[in-house]
Structures are given as C-alpha cells and as structure tokens.
Design an enzyme around this catalytic site. Structure first.
Site, PDB file in Angstrom:
ATOM      1  N   GLY A  45       0.830  -1.197   0.000  1.00 45.85           N
ATOM      2  CA  GLY A  45       0.000   0.000   0.000  1.00 45.85           C
ATOM      3  C   GLY A  45       0.861   1.242   0.000  1.00 45.85           C
ATOM      4  O   GLY A  45       2.007   1.217   0.454  1.00 45.85           O
ATOM      5  N   GLN A  50       2.976  10.057   1.135  1.00 45.35           N
ATOM      6  CA  GLN A  50       4.271   9.366   1.195  1.00 45.35           C
ATOM      7  C   GLN A  50       5.168   9.707   0.010  1.00 45.35           C
ATOM      8  O   GLN A  50       6.382   9.506   0.077  1.00 45.35           O
ATOM      9  CB  GLN A  50       4.074   7.851   1.251  1.00 45.35           C
ATOM     10  CG  GLN A  50       3.459   7.379   2.562  1.00 45.35           C
ATOM     11  CD  GLN A  50       3.325   5.871   2.566  1.00 45.35           C
ATOM     12  OE1 GLN A  50       2.362   5.332   2.041  1.00 45.35           O
ATOM     13  NE2 GLN A  50       4.293   5.184   3.149  1.00 45.35           N
ATOM     14  N   CYS A  92       5.744  -0.083   7.401  1.00 46.59           N
ATOM     15  CA  CYS A  92       5.367   1.038   6.530  1.00 46.59           C
ATOM     16  C   CYS A  92       6.568   1.408   5.670  1.00 46.59           C
ATOM     17  O   CYS A  92       7.696   1.417   6.164  1.00 46.59           O
ATOM     18  CB  CYS A  92       4.967   2.228   7.403  1.00 46.59           C
ATOM     19  SG  CYS A  92       4.549   3.706   6.457  1.00 46.59           S
ATOM     20  N   LEU A  93       6.323   1.730   4.400  1.00 47.06           N
ATOM     21  CA  LEU A  93       7.414   2.114   3.505  1.00 47.06           C
ATOM     22  C   LEU A  93       8.090   3.406   3.957  1.00 47.06           C
ATOM     23  O   LEU A  93       9.221   3.680   3.570  1.00 47.06           O
ATOM     24  CB  LEU A  93       6.896   2.262   2.060  1.00 47.06           C
ATOM     25  CG  LEU A  93       6.414   0.967   1.390  1.00 47.06           C
ATOM     26  CD1 LEU A  93       5.821   1.267   0.020  1.00 47.06           C
ATOM     27  CD2 LEU A  93       7.544  -0.043   1.290  1.00 47.06           C
ATOM     28  N   HIS A 134      -4.421   1.573   7.692  1.00 48.63           N
ATOM     29  CA  HIS A 134      -3.064   2.113   7.667  1.00 48.63           C
ATOM     30  C   HIS A 134      -2.982   3.255   6.642  1.00 48.63           C
ATOM     31  O   HIS A 134      -2.420   4.314   6.916  1.00 48.63           O
ATOM     32  CB  HIS A 134      -2.093   0.974   7.318  1.00 48.63           C
ATOM     33  CG  HIS A 134      -0.660   1.383   7.231  1.00 48.63           C
ATOM     34  ND1 HIS A 134       0.276   0.981   8.153  1.00 48.63           N
ATOM     35  CD2 HIS A 134       0.000   2.151   6.332  1.00 48.63           C
ATOM     36  CE1 HIS A 134       1.457   1.499   7.816  1.00 48.63           C
ATOM     37  NE2 HIS A 134       1.313   2.204   6.710  1.00 48.63           N
ATOM     38  N   GLU A 135      -3.582   3.036   5.457  1.00 49.19           N
ATOM     39  CA  GLU A 135      -3.497   4.061   4.407  1.00 49.19           C
ATOM     40  C   GLU A 135      -4.351   5.278   4.752  1.00 49.19           C
ATOM     41  O   GLU A 135      -3.936   6.411   4.510  1.00 49.19           O
ATOM     42  CB  GLU A 135      -3.892   3.481   3.045  1.00 49.19           C
ATOM     43  CG  GLU A 135      -3.005   2.337   2.550  1.00 49.19           C
ATOM     44  CD  GLU A 135      -1.501   2.601   2.684  1.00 49.19           C
ATOM     45  OE1 GLU A 135      -1.064   3.753   2.545  1.00 49.19           O
ATOM     46  OE2 GLU A 135      -0.771   1.636   2.960  1.00 49.19           O
ATOM     47  N   HIS A 138      -2.493   7.493   6.982  1.00 47.72           N
ATOM     48  CA  HIS A 138      -1.531   8.358   6.290  1.00 47.72           C
ATOM     49  C   HIS A 138      -2.203   9.657   5.835  1.00 47.72           C
ATOM     50  O   HIS A 138      -1.587  10.715   5.864  1.00 47.72           O
ATOM     51  CB  HIS A 138      -0.973   7.660   5.043  1.00 47.72           C
ATOM     52  CG  HIS A 138       0.217   6.797   5.306  1.00 47.72           C
ATOM     53  ND1 HIS A 138       1.398   7.269   5.825  1.00 47.72           N
ATOM     54  CD2 HIS A 138       0.417   5.470   5.109  1.00 47.72           C
ATOM     55  CE1 HIS A 138       2.274   6.284   5.930  1.00 47.72           C
ATOM     56  NE2 HIS A 138       1.703   5.169   5.507  1.00 47.72           N
TER      57      HIS A 138
HETATM   58 NI    NI Z   1       2.542   3.282   5.515  1.00 50.52          NI
END
Ligand code: NI
Length: 169
Positions: A45, A50, A92-93, A134-135, A138
C-alpha cells in the site's frame, strides 16, 4: 515514473491531506506513479503524502502485483463501518526496517472514488482491513508508530534518531 518515498520525520507525512475535487491528468499521472512506486518498493500500500503530495489518495495491492484484480485505487476514502479487533505485526514504507504490533479493528468498510471518479466501497477483514486503515491513517497524518505506546514507540523513534544523526535515514 517512480517517486521517492518520504520517511518518518518529513513534515508532509504529518499534515492532514486535502480532498481531491477533480481527477485531472496530473492526478491520473500521480496515481500511475504511486502504483509503480508501490510495486517497486515493494509494498502492499502507498498513500499520496508518502510521495510528497498532500491529497487523499491511496493505492493497495495485497498480491504485490501478482493478481491483476487485486489493485485498489481509492480517492477521498471515508470509513462507513469498523468492528472487532485484531493485533498483528505492521510496517510502513515510510518507516523502513521497523515493524510493530498494532491494534486495529478486524473489519472495515471504506467508501470512496475509483480513478474514474465513480463511488465504490471496499469491505475488508484481516490484512485488507489493516491495510485500509493504515493508508487512511496516512491521509490523516498518522503513521503506525503514532499508534504505539510507551516503550515500543520510544524504541523505534530512538533508533531512527540515531540513524538520522549518522546520515543513514
Ligand atoms: Ni505506511
């Protein structure tokens, strides 16, 4: 085109993202870039903040690109339902190299627009429910680390501070 993924500490990740009011060619390109960037990472995701764009858009693909029907693009998502509870490991990225157990509702229903601008809903349990929340976090300026308490949170933040000082973050 791949876009650089911002990391914890970048102020854009802490701003509430703005709603998208029209799906312009720029938004369309942004979505293509987000999908490519998510697959390249690889991740399941990615949210627009991000990649430095403070707009309410996320992409999710739990299959990491293996199943062409698994890709979800959602614009201006809103929760319709949330129930139950699950405790699972999450990463998380924007926080590479770190994971932690995060409590989340077990099931969510999210309503939003697809890239054609049509309204649709996603009903997810387990990992999909987790990814959706989670998204959306963000977009509301919250990283999974912000959902942790006490030692778990301090430990991650302290390690990142150290990496930052060493120029490795
Ligand atoms: Ni994330």
């Amino acid at each position: 085109m791949l876009r650089p993924i911002l990391r914890l500490g970048d102020s854009i990740l802490c701003e509430p993202a703005r709603a998208v009011d029209a799906i312009t060619p720029e938004i369309d390109t942004l979505i293509d870039d987000m999908i490519a960037t998510m697959y390249a990472a690889p991740g399941i995701g990615l949210a627009a903040p991000q990649v430095g764009v403070s707009l309410r858009i996320f992409v999710i693909d739990l299959s990491l690109g293996k199943d062409p029907t698994a890709l979800q693009v959602m614009i201006n998502p809103e929760f319709v339902e949330r129930d139950g509870m699950q405790l699972e490991e999450e990463g998380c990225l924007s926080v590479p190299g770190f994971t932690a157990t995060v409590a989340r509702p077990r099931r969510v229903v999210v309503k939003g627009l697809n890239r054609q601008g049509e309204e649709y809903t996603l009903d997810g349990t387990g990992l999909l429910a987790r990814a959706l929340q989670h998204e959306v976090d963000h977009l509301n300026s919250c990283l999974f680390v912000d959902r942790l308490r006490g030692i778990a949170r301090d430990l991650i933040l302290r390690k990142i501070k150290k990496l930052s000082k060493a120029g490795q973050w």
